[in-house]
Design a protein around this motif. Sequence first.
Motif, mmCIF file in Angstrom:
data_model
loop_
_atom_site.group_PDB
_atom_site.id
_atom_site.type_symbol
_atom_site.label_atom_id
_atom_site.label_comp_id
_atom_site.label_asym_id
_atom_site.label_seq_id
_atom_site.Cartn_x
_atom_site.Cartn_y
_atom_site.Cartn_z
ATOM 1 N N TRP A 273 51.133 49.323 50.563
ATOM 2 C CA TRP A 273 50.970 50.945 51.855
ATOM 3 C C TRP A 273 51.102 51.752 51.478
ATOM 4 O O TRP A 273 52.623 51.880 50.081
ATOM 5 N N TYR A 274 51.434 53.040 51.586
ATOM 6 C CA TYR A 274 51.109 53.912 50.964
ATOM 7 C C TYR A 274 51.695 54.821 52.024
ATOM 8 O O TYR A 274 50.863 55.239 53.162
ATOM 9 N N SER A 275 51.654 55.775 52.151
ATOM 10 C CA SER A 275 51.648 57.222 52.838
ATOM 11 C C SER A 275 51.380 57.656 52.932
ATOM 12 O O SER A 275 50.234 59.271 51.979
ATOM 13 N N HIS A 276 50.335 57.808 53.915
ATOM 14 C CA HIS A 276 49.366 58.863 54.581
ATOM 15 C C HIS A 276 48.846 59.728 54.625
ATOM 16 O O HIS A 276 47.989 60.167 54.007
ATOM 17 N N ASP A 277 49.823 60.484 54.280
ATOM 18 C CA ASP A 277 49.483 62.113 54.757
ATOM 19 C C ASP A 277 50.075 62.809 53.125
ATOM 20 O O ASP A 277 49.447 63.646 53.318
ATOM 21 N N ALA A 278 50.579 61.804 52.752
ATOM 22 C CA ALA A 278 50.862 62.980 51.006
ATOM 23 C C ALA A 278 49.845 62.496 50.116
ATOM 24 O O ALA A 278 49.669 62.590 48.955
ATOM 25 N N LEU A 279 49.691 61.246 49.595
ATOM 26 C CA LEU A 279 48.175 60.329 48.752
ATOM 27 C C LEU A 279 46.906 59.996 49.324
ATOM 28 O O LEU A 279 47.254 60.118 51.072
ATOM 29 N N SER A 280 46.500 59.746 48.791
ATOM 30 C CA SER A 280 44.800 58.873 48.946
ATOM 31 C C SER A 280 44.743 57.948 47.961
ATOM 32 O O SER A 280 44.921 57.940 46.956
ATOM 33 N N VAL A 281 43.992 57.424 48.769
ATOM 34 C CA VAL A 281 43.234 56.126 47.866
ATOM 35 C C VAL A 281 42.155 56.362 47.322
ATOM 36 O O VAL A 281 41.106 56.499 48.383
ATOM 37 N N GLU A 282 41.641 56.382 45.906
ATOM 38 C CA GLU A 282 40.460 56.829 45.382
ATOM 39 C C GLU A 282 39.691 55.472 45.569
ATOM 40 O O GLU A 282 38.522 55.594 45.152
ATOM 41 N N THR A 283 40.752 55.102 44.286
ATOM 42 C CA THR A 283 39.489 53.109 44.227
ATOM 43 C C THR A 283 40.247 52.582 44.525
ATOM 44 O O THR A 283 42.116 52.587 44.839
ATOM 45 N N LEU A 284 39.689 51.085 44.812
ATOM 46 C CA LEU A 284 40.377 49.419 45.086
ATOM 47 C C LEU A 284 39.199 49.176 44.039
ATOM 48 O O LEU A 284 38.118 48.764 43.885
ATOM 49 N N LEU A 285 40.060 47.749 43.586
ATOM 50 C CA LEU A 285 39.617 46.933 43.332
ATOM 51 C C LEU A 285 39.390 45.883 44.182
ATOM 52 O O LEU A 285 39.755 44.603 45.024
ATOM 53 N N ASP A 286 38.374 44.762 43.849
ATOM 54 C CA ASP A 286 37.732 44.563 44.662
ATOM 55 C C ASP A 286 37.413 43.394 45.198
ATOM 56 O O ASP A 286 38.546 42.159 44.373
ATOM 57 N N ILE A 287 37.756 42.383 45.581
ATOM 58 C CA ILE A 287 38.503 40.714 46.402
ATOM 59 C C ILE A 287 36.983 39.885 45.288
ATOM 60 O O ILE A 287 35.925 40.558 46.050
ATOM 61 N N PRO A 288 37.966 39.242 44.851
ATOM 62 C CA PRO A 288 36.714 37.830 44.729
ATOM 63 C C PRO A 288 35.886 37.307 45.585
ATOM 64 O O PRO A 288 36.944 37.114 46.757
ATOM 65 N N THR A 289 34.751 37.331 45.772
ATOM 66 C CA THR A 289 34.364 35.708 46.731
ATOM 67 C C THR A 289 34.493 34.766 46.471
ATOM 68 O O THR A 289 34.905 34.120 45.594
ATOM 69 N N GLU A 290 34.444 34.320 47.495
ATOM 70 C CA GLU A 290 34.747 32.674 48.028
ATOM 71 C C GLU A 290 34.167 31.873 46.668
ATOM 72 O O GLU A 290 34.429 31.072 45.490
ATOM 73 N N GLU A 291 32.395 32.082 46.196
ATOM 74 C CA GLU A 291 32.289 31.540 45.274
ATOM 75 C C GLU A 291 32.658 31.893 43.710
ATOM 76 O O GLU A 291 32.588 31.113 42.924
ATOM 77 N N GLN A 292 33.157 33.059 43.676
ATOM 78 C CA GLN A 292 34.071 33.637 42.215
ATOM 79 C C GLN A 292 35.063 32.750 42.195
ATOM 80 O O GLN A 292 35.648 32.058 41.308
ATOM 81 N N ILE A 293 35.768 32.447 43.770
ATOM 82 C CA ILE A 293 37.375 31.902 43.908
ATOM 83 C C ILE A 293 36.851 30.292 42.843
ATOM 84 O O ILE A 293 38.363 30.171 42.775
ATOM 85 N N GLY A 294 35.868 29.693 43.348
ATOM 86 C CA GLY A 294 35.236 27.903 43.432
ATOM 87 C C GLY A 294 35.847 27.303 44.169
ATOM 88 O O GLY A 294 37.227 27.334 45.160
ATOM 89 N N PRO A 295 35.385 26.167 44.221
ATOM 90 C CA PRO A 295 35.369 24.911 45.175
ATOM 91 C C PRO A 295 37.392 24.491 45.516
ATOM 92 O O PRO A 295 37.943 24.409 46.099
ATOM 93 N N ASP A 296 38.423 24.884 43.804
ATOM 94 C CA ASP A 296 39.229 24.057 44.104
ATOM 95 C C ASP A 296 40.382 25.622 44.437
ATOM 96 O O ASP A 296 41.502 24.947 43.541
ATOM 97 N N ARG A 297 39.603 26.520 44.668
ATOM 98 C CA ARG A 297 40.847 27.523 45.318
ATOM 99 C C ARG A 297 41.936 28.230 44.000
ATOM 100 O O ARG A 297 41.468 27.568 43.099
#
Length: 324
Positions: A273-297
């Motif tokens: 969570w971040y203060s939206h009036d004071a801070l700006s989010v410029e980059t995010l680390l992507d979430i791995p896909t289901e395939e990248q996570i693999g069948p054993d999770r």
Amino acid sequence: RRPARPRRDLVCPRLVAPCSHKHNPSIRVMQWNILAQALGEGKDGFIRCPLEALSWHERKYQILEEILTYHPDILCLQEVDHYYDTFRPIMASLGYHGSFLPKPWSPCLDVEHNNGPDGCALFYRRSRFSLRSTAHLRLSAMMLPTNQVAIAQTLRCQVTGRWLCVAVTHLKARSGWERLRSAQGADLLQSLQSITSHCGGQKQAELGAIPLVVCGDFNAEPSEDVYRRFSSSPLGLSSAYKLLSCDGKTEPAYTTWKIRPSGESCSTLDYIWYSHDALSVETLLDIPTEEQIGPDRLPSYHYPSDHLSLLCDVSFREEPHRLL
Ligand code: NDP
Ligand code: CA
């Protein structure tokens, strides 16, 4: 040989105009429930994860590798049960200041050969911030103390001179405890309101409240009351990972995905969570896909925890009345 660990991309959210520049470099924040060693081996029952991948010898390098890969300025961890023997000394040698708060009755202590209680840890890079104050909070619900904790630190950015309050927490787990989580969230918001509005002799009223970043394993889906409390509080907080979605309004489909004897569980429980009036989010680390996570999770040889790390770069928005 194991195949290489899948790469996660750093992505720039749509609809966000960058605020960072040479004199206002962005701040990298990492949030991660790293899975307590005692719980992973002794309580969780991750039946599809090879035992060897769960050993501390294996996991500690994977966790440290992930932290070092992204080199965050601020690192918020939950389920830390190797603070004094691992994270504090290693992170100190890498230039970080650390703070640790164990849970009052950590479930790790019920596991044979445990390494002490688990808790929350907060690290910041000493070259980027100086410490103004630390609050170690035991969260209450309906005036009663609970087994959950938070750390909040007020920091001063050495580059911009601006102040930032950072908090880390891990709310009560499991279904059936939604009301307790909501009450814990309300208590945390109240403490943060008080920390960010008065600050050591500064006329904060003139400067405006101190910008806030709150990282945690909230153990709550976005449909829960505690999520609603955070997104509608007077502190003006937004959840950074919503910005990964096309409409900017939807949380990722999962931040944890595991298979226990009771079944498979895929859910969104972790937030920045971040203060939206004071801070700006410029980059995010992507979430791995289901395939990248693999069948054993999760966890697995590639992912040392059942929770994914979250990472974003935030920068201070310009203050109209203040020249940098
Ligand atoms: P929580 O319910 O918040 O959960 C503790 C941990 O268990 C979390 O790290 C959570 O991980 C994990 N967890 C969640 N779901 C499961 C699951 N289905 N199977 C295995 N692990 C899971 O615990 P509390 O802090 O409320 O503590 C409860 C425990 O603490 C008790 O079981 C007892 O052992 C101990 N205790 C002892 C007391 C005493 O007097 N000695 C008093 C109070 C507690 P995640 O967040 O990733 O979901
Ligand atoms: Ca856990």
